[in-house]
Design an enzyme around this catalytic site. Structure first.
Site, PDB file in Angstrom:
ATOM      1  N   LYS A 234      74.421  68.680  71.232  1.00 54.81           N
ATOM      2  CA  LYS A 234      74.664  67.854  70.050  1.00 54.81           C
ATOM      3  C   LYS A 234      75.754  66.836  70.372  1.00 54.81           C
ATOM      4  CE  LYS A 234      76.942  67.922  65.592  1.00 54.81           C
ATOM      5  NZ  LYS A 234      77.338  68.657  64.384  1.00 54.81           N
TER       6      LYS A 234
ATOM      7  N   ALA B  10      75.769  67.750  58.197  1.00 54.09           N
ATOM      8  CA  ALA B  10      77.022  67.492  57.479  1.00 54.09           C
ATOM      9  C   ALA B  10      76.808  67.075  56.034  1.00 54.09           C
ATOM     10  CB  ALA B  10      77.871  66.421  58.176  1.00 54.09           C
TER      11      ALA B  10
ATOM     12  N   THR C 256      80.517  74.288  57.102  1.00 55.29           N
ATOM     13  CA  THR C 256      81.527  74.579  56.082  1.00 55.29           C
ATOM     14  C   THR C 256      80.939  75.216  54.823  1.00 55.29           C
ATOM     15  OG1 THR C 256      82.651  72.628  56.926  1.00 55.29           O
ATOM     16  CG2 THR C 256      83.535  73.587  54.936  1.00 55.29           C
TER      17      THR C 256
END
Lengths: 271, 66
Positions: free
Chosen positions: A114, A201, A224
């Site tokens: 990535k 994200a 997250t």
């Protein structure tokens, strides 16, 4: 509305196994999870399993020389159980990215990587000019590169032309949990891409992941949203279901939107 | 021998190769990757990769990341 068909005729056809393929590797899970921000590696591993993830992103950093017996990620989130996707987090130039991923390749033999080349620390927005330059360096070094990028359809096309094996636009800034901010751009990128498109994200909760999949993305990458949930393992499970639900809804084809109501119960035959 | 190891000036005695260094540091060679003077040191050649005074060595591993 009800046509004359036998009660069994609308049963679903045996479902072909749903898979997606990136750089020649085929996966069943459309949820890639990060391994950062967890309270410990054991929770991290449990969450990755609860998510049904087959791929995890990992970072490359200096070993702790003062305490060589510190727990290591590879002992908990094992490369034998998950496909490692090493990232270039912390790299701001193409040269840094190549150097980091060469080390990752030597540490584990992975060439599926990535790429993320960030700009300012406040937004962590990708520096697209440097990202494209880095991609070219990595491709010429033999890497298969999945690229974190802005949700700009023009850059998405340039990345694909430069050899990206997957396009991974942000839904919102890294770690923000704001959800997908520009569905239109994401859909345009999906429609024009010849390689897998992943939301990378910005996902905050299950509905965000479902929206990404309903837009036709091939998979979602998140960290997250799971790691900072009060119960990461439960959120991982929620995300697994959300990704499946979004994918199924996309394949099913949603109903048309109407401005006014359309009764679900027939008006004919009212007493 | 003086090495710049992960950005720190370190002194080592009786360390001739990367294999020696990894062992002296108590690291598991299967779980790290080593760079010597900006060049990857292939794991299969650790025992044959001699170290020289002033070498810049980076030893990395995988940690959690997004």
């Amino acid at each position: 509305m009800n046509a004359h068909v036998s009660p069994e005729s609308a049963a679903p056809a045996a479902e072909a196994e749903e898979t997606w393929t990136v750089a020649g590797r085929t996966f069943r899970s459309r949820l890639i999870v990060g391994t950062g921000k967890y309270k410990d590696y054991a929770t991290n591993a449990a969450a990755a399993r609860a998510a049904g993830a087959e791929i995890v992103t990992v970072a490359v950093r200096r070993v702790n020389l003062t305490d060589p017996n510190q727990p290591l990620l590879v002992d908990y989130v094992k490369p034998s159980e998950f496909t490692y996707l090493p990232n270039t987090a912390g790299c701001f130039t193409g040269e840094d990215a190549v150097r980091t991923l060469r080390l990752a390749r030597e540490a584990g033999g992975w060439d599926l990587v990535k790429l993320e080349v960030l700009s300012d620390p406040k937004t962590l927005y990708p520096d697209m000019e440097e990202t494209l330059r880095s991609l070219k360096l990595l491709v010429s070094d033999g890497f298969q590169v999945m690229v974190y990028c802005s949700d700009d359809p023009v850059y998405a096309r340039k990345l694909e032309e430069a050899g990206a094996v997957a396009i991974m636009p942000l839904g919102a800034p890294i770690g923000s949990g704001l959800g997908i901010q520009n569905r239109v751009n994401l859909r345009i990128i999906v429609e024009n891409a010849g390689v897998p498109v992943l939301v990378d994200a910005g996902v905050g909760t299950a509905s965000d992941a479902a929206i990404g999949m309903e837009l036709g993305c091939d998979a979602i990458l998140m960290n997250t949203a799971i790691a900072e949930a009060k119960d990461p393992i439960r959120m991982a499970k929620a995300m697994k279901h959300a990704v499946i639900a979004g994918r199924e809804a996309y394949l099913a084809g949603r109903m048309q939107k109407r401005l006014y109501a359309d009764p679900s119960s027939p008006l004919g035959g009212l007493i | 021998m003086r090495l710049l190891l992960n950005g720190e000036d370190r002194q080592f005695d009786g360390v001739a190769s990367i294999a020696d260094l990894v062992a002296a540091l108590g690291l598991d060679a299967r779980k790290v990757a080593v760079e010597r003077n900006l060049e990857i040191a292939p794991r299969s050649l650790y025992a044959d990769t001699a170290l020289a005074d002033g070498d810049r060595i980076e030893i990395v591993t995988f940690i959690g990341g997004g």
